[in-house]
Enzyme design. Structure first.
Site: not given
Length: 329
Positions: A47, A52, A81, A114
């Site tokens: 994921d 990130y 995302k 997101h």
């Protein structure tokens, strides 16, 4: 895709592994090795997200694992995302292609919106990932909105499926009203909803709605407060794994409290994406398929619900980004 990890079937017939590795807050320097280790010990669900900041390193780990024969691309379920700054339809494909390039993949298994938040575009060459601030160097930096109807972003995400870049699309951090509106505006319904989900935030009504609407639910932060201690967004006293009832159930099954919480999530019919950088924890988090919690044990864990949301823009956006930005109220 490998059957070593039990999976859930989506409306399309695609299968998403019940346990994945969440890449949020894994340091860049460690990400490639963690991803490779995860695939080596049996993970088939990764994921990721632009925000990130470690997709390039995750891609290196994926490429290393595939190159060494630890798994094939078809074995893996890779999620990424769409970040808030790319909601304008003209930016959606470029954002997806950047994630694909970083992850060294030709397609994503799942691409999620997101947040239901549309921010002003930040060019890739200016800053990537762009984060929450529009201009971090401003005298008083903050979040800059650029309102885009969700249906316009969703249509652009649909076009990624048509182009073969993405197999499934979905959303994160939506409630029932936004889901209803999205489904009313498009023939393509979300395949997956990813939400914060743990015993302090059980979200029973939302999960029931998704089940009835054939939307699979993935829970992030399935262990609760642990990921938020370092961010100052949770107190150690809020740790779910320290709850006596969780410890008691873990002792009854000769398992760790973390394994019990992950099994609680999976046994509810949701997939879970815990984060860890340690190989022993990777193995532990994956080894929950043979745990069978009784109805009484499931209910005892569920009664811990206190509607406690740790990841709430209505709280952290003002504290961290000088902008009041509620989305759940």
């Amino acid at each position: 895709m490998s059957d070593a990890v039990p999976s859930f079937s989506l409306r399309s017939g695609s299968k998403i592994p019940s346990v994945g590795l969440g890449l949020w807050k894994i340091d860049q320097d460690a990400t490639a090795g963690v991803v490779r280790d995860a695939i080596k010990v049996g993970y088939r669900h990764l994921d990721a997200a632009c925000d990130y900041g470690n997709e390039k390193q995750a891609g290196e780990g994926i490429a290393s694992a595939i190159g060494d024969g630890l798994a094939s691309r078809d074995d893996l379920w890779v999620t990424s995302k769409l970040w808030n700054t790319y909601h304008r339809p003209e930016h959606v494909r470029a954002a997806c292609e950047r994630s694909l390039r970083d992850l060294q993949l030709e397609h994503l298994d799942l691409y999620l919106m997101h947040f239901p938040i549309s921010q002003a575009f930040v060019p890739f060459e200016k800053r990537y990932p762009p984060g929450w601030f529009f201009d971090p160097d401003a005298g008083e930096p903050g979040i800059k909105e650029d309102p885009v109807p969700i249906r316009e972003t969703w249509q652009a995400m649909n076009e990624l499926v048509d182009a073969g870049l993405v197999r499934e699309i979905g959303v994160c951090n939506f409630g029932t009203s936004l889901l209803r509106d999205l489904m009313a505006s498009s023939d393509t319904h979300p395949a997956v909803l990813q939400i914060e989900l743990h015993p302090y935030l059980t979200q029973n009504k939302l999960i029931r709605f998704c089940n009835e609407s054939q939307i699979h639910v993935t829970g992030f932060s399935p262990l609760g407060a642990l990921s938020y201690f370092s961010l100052g967004m949770a107190e150690p006293a809020e740790s779910v794994i320290e709850q006596p009832v969780v410890k008691e159930i873990a002792a009854n099954h000769d398992r760790t409290p973390a394994q019990i919480l992950l099994r609680w999530g999976v046994q509810r019919g949701t997939s879970v994406v815990p984060k860890t950088s340690r190989v022993e924890r990777l193995r532990e988090n994956l080894a929950i398929a043979d745990i069978a919690l009784t109805d009484d044990e499931m209910n005892a864990i569920s009664t811990l619900d206190r509607h406690r949301r740790f990841n709430d823009p209505g709280d952290f956006a003002e504290a961290a980004f000088n902008t009041f930005y509620p989305i759940y109220e």
